[in-house]
Design an enzyme around this catalytic site. Structure first.
Site, PDB file in Angstrom:
ATOM      1  N   ASP A 183       4.592   2.285  -0.295  1.00 60.04           N
ATOM      2  CA  ASP A 183       4.683   2.906  -1.612  1.00 60.04           C
ATOM      3  C   ASP A 183       4.147   4.333  -1.541  1.00 60.04           C
ATOM      4  O   ASP A 183       2.960   4.526  -1.288  1.00 60.04           O
ATOM      5  CB  ASP A 183       3.869   2.066  -2.613  1.00 60.04           C
ATOM      6  CG  ASP A 183       4.116   2.483  -4.053  1.00 60.04           C
ATOM      7  OD1 ASP A 183       4.807   3.506  -4.266  1.00 60.04           O
ATOM      8  OD2 ASP A 183       3.613   1.783  -4.960  1.00 60.04           O
ATOM      9  N   HIS A 185       4.124   6.109  -4.136  1.00 59.50           N
ATOM     10  CA  HIS A 185       3.391   6.119  -5.412  1.00 59.50           C
ATOM     11  C   HIS A 185       3.569   7.419  -6.188  1.00 59.50           C
ATOM     12  O   HIS A 185       2.727   7.779  -7.013  1.00 59.50           O
ATOM     13  CB  HIS A 185       1.895   5.884  -5.103  1.00 59.50           C
ATOM     14  CG  HIS A 185       1.204   5.021  -6.124  1.00 59.50           C
ATOM     15  ND1 HIS A 185       0.386   5.538  -7.094  1.00 59.50           N
ATOM     16  CD2 HIS A 185       1.203   3.685  -6.336  1.00 59.50           C
ATOM     17  CE1 HIS A 185      -0.093   4.550  -7.839  1.00 59.50           C
ATOM     18  NE2 HIS A 185       0.394   3.425  -7.398  1.00 59.50           N
ATOM     19  N   GLU A 209       8.967   3.036  -1.286  1.00 56.54           N
ATOM     20  CA  GLU A 209       8.958   2.989  -2.765  1.00 56.54           C
ATOM     21  C   GLU A 209       8.550   4.343  -3.344  1.00 56.54           C
ATOM     22  O   GLU A 209       7.619   4.973  -2.844  1.00 56.54           O
ATOM     23  CB  GLU A 209       7.961   1.905  -3.190  1.00 56.54           C
ATOM     24  CG  GLU A 209       7.744   1.815  -4.681  1.00 56.54           C
ATOM     25  CD  GLU A 209       6.945   0.568  -5.053  1.00 56.54           C
ATOM     26  OE1 GLU A 209       7.059  -0.444  -4.338  1.00 56.54           O
ATOM     27  OE2 GLU A 209       6.198   0.627  -6.049  1.00 56.54           O
ATOM     28  N   GLU A 235       9.702   1.797 -11.316  1.00 55.75           N
ATOM     29  CA  GLU A 235       8.636   1.264 -12.166  1.00 55.75           C
ATOM     30  C   GLU A 235       8.344   2.182 -13.346  1.00 55.75           C
ATOM     31  O   GLU A 235       7.748   1.763 -14.323  1.00 55.75           O
ATOM     32  CB  GLU A 235       7.367   1.008 -11.342  1.00 55.75           C
ATOM     33  CG  GLU A 235       6.676   2.250 -10.843  1.00 55.75           C
ATOM     34  CD  GLU A 235       5.572   1.947  -9.834  1.00 55.75           C
ATOM     35  OE1 GLU A 235       5.888   1.418  -8.763  1.00 55.75           O
ATOM     36  OE2 GLU A 235       4.401   2.235 -10.125  1.00 55.75           O
ATOM     37  N   HIS A 285       8.832  -4.909 -10.603  1.00 51.57           N
ATOM     38  CA  HIS A 285       7.466  -4.390 -10.461  1.00 51.57           C
ATOM     39  C   HIS A 285       6.523  -5.255 -11.282  1.00 51.57           C
ATOM     40  O   HIS A 285       6.828  -5.564 -12.439  1.00 51.57           O
ATOM     41  CB  HIS A 285       7.469  -2.963 -11.017  1.00 51.57           C
ATOM     42  CG  HIS A 285       6.179  -2.241 -10.975  1.00 51.57           C
ATOM     43  ND1 HIS A 285       5.426  -2.002 -12.098  1.00 51.57           N
ATOM     44  CD2 HIS A 285       5.496  -1.678  -9.956  1.00 51.57           C
ATOM     45  CE1 HIS A 285       4.345  -1.306 -11.768  1.00 51.57           C
ATOM     46  NE2 HIS A 285       4.351  -1.102 -10.469  1.00 51.57           N
TER      47      HIS A 285
END
Ligand SMILES: [Mg+2]
Length: 382
Positions: A183, A185, A209, A235, A285
């Protein structure tokens, strides 16, 4: 049947639960939450209650359309999370009313169980290899880790090397056949995302991700040329209308709507179906609580393109108050061999421990996202 009351509970570690009551005694639970904005979403739910009180809880699609369209202004994390929690609770009521799980009302399950992955390493990915080994020993077939810590828009190669070292250590620890999600992020900007995607390609990741933030999705055009790794995103997208640009662009392989942020079961089911038409996978998610996870499993049950489910048991955010503490039937989330079974109880399939919820709501929380800064003092994406 009529809706008589909506009540929200701010509970630790960082969640918001919603209870909807009816005049027939059936109650439904939802989890309307944006992490760090629990009280704001609670206020949004309270505003929706003015319309919902006195209405038939079984007319879910119509209530969804009213909550979305009749507010005039629409979309965004707060409104769509408030709608999501109400929607979940209404599906819970409908399932309980008919004595069947929600997935039975959505056409019936297409799978018996779904693979789950476990977070390793927390916010700052150190000692991830040992963590990964322990998780795999517990039966998980897939793990997810944060890629980097703070990373400036252009940064030095030692930061890149740090990411490579961590991922290499995890791959070494778990072997070739355990899925590894990395991720970024949203901490990584396009220039460094290109570099990282190329350098991580040899590790045969399950996915990368949020290589860039979803508002920078056009940057993926450059990044996908650097890697064969599947790209996951979503997400921080909240509706079909947010996802249509992502899907039409053709840059993602996996979408990750959050069933507590993206309009609940009603909307995520439609988003999943849109993705299916683009041959894009679904990985909902869910770093949230037990009602959100139960919701996800209902959607996974009926979504052909779902392949894995995030879950937060033991996640770094949950210290002291975990997923299973708030339900009376924790066996519903029992992981076996890296999979969790599709729940078969009525409604969402979780028996919320209301006493515990009320007790913990007295403590509440004021959880906020951490504020990170770069070496030069400018704020860093977390
Ligand atoms: Mg993420």
């Amino acid at each position: 049947m009529k809706i008589t009351k909506l009540e929200t509970f701010v509970v630790p570690p960082r969640w918001l639960f919603l209870k909807i009551e009816t005049d027939e005694g059936i109650v439904g639970w939802g989890e309307p939450i944006v992490e760090g904005r629990a009280h704001t979403v609670a206020a949004a739910v309270d505003e929706l209650a003015d319309y919902l009180i006195g209405k038939d809880p079984l007319l879910i699609e119509d209530h969804w359309q009213v909550m979305y369209r009749a507010g005039f202004y629409r979309g965004g994390p707060i409104t769509m999370s408030a709608i999501a929690g109400v929607d979940q609770a209404l599906w819970d009521i409908k399932g309980k009313h008919h004595g069947v799980p929600v997935h039975a009302l959505l056409g019936g399950q297409v799978r018996d169980k779904i693979k789950v992955y476990s977070w390793i390493g927390g916010d700052r990915p150190s000692d991830v290899a040992n963590n990964a080994r322990a998780v795999v020993e517990r039966g998980f077939k897939a793990v997810k880790m944060n890629g980097s810590e703070e990373l400036q828009i252009i940064d030095t190669f030692d930061k890149v090397q740090g990411v490579i070292n961590n991922v290499a250590a995890v791959r070494e620890a778990v072997g070739p056949n355990v899925g590894i999600g990395v991720d970024f992020h949203g901490r990584v900007h396009k220039p460094m995302a290109k570099v990282l995607a190329k350098e991580l390609d040899p590790f045969k990741l399950m996915f990368i991700e949020e290589p860039v933030l979803s508002e920078n999705v056009e940057a993926l055009r450059d990044i996908v040329n650097q890697t064969s790794t599947p790209i996951a995103l979503g997400e921080r997208l909240y509706s079909r209308w947010d996802f249509k640009h992502i899907l039409a662009g053709g840059y993602v392989d996996i979408i990750q709507p959050d069933a507590s942020h993206a309009g609940g079961i009603t909307e995520c089911r439609k988003i999943a179906a849109m993705a299916e038409a683009y041959d894009v996978a679904l990985a909902l998610h869910c770093p949230l609580g037990p009602i959100a996870l139960a919701t996800c499993l209902q959607i996974d049950a009926v979504s052909y393109n779902a392949f894995i489910q995030e879950q937060s048991l033991g996640i770094h955010y949950n210290k002291g108050n975990d997923l299973l503490d708030y339900i009376r039937n924790p066996e519903v989330f029992k992981y076996e061999d890296g999979f969790v079974s599709i729940p078969q109880g009525p409604g969402l399939g979780v028996d919320v421990n209301e006493e515990k919820v009320r007790e913990m709501a007295k403590i509440g929380h004021r959880w906020r996202n951490p504020v990170w800064r770069h070496e030069d003092g400018s704020v860093a994406e977390w």
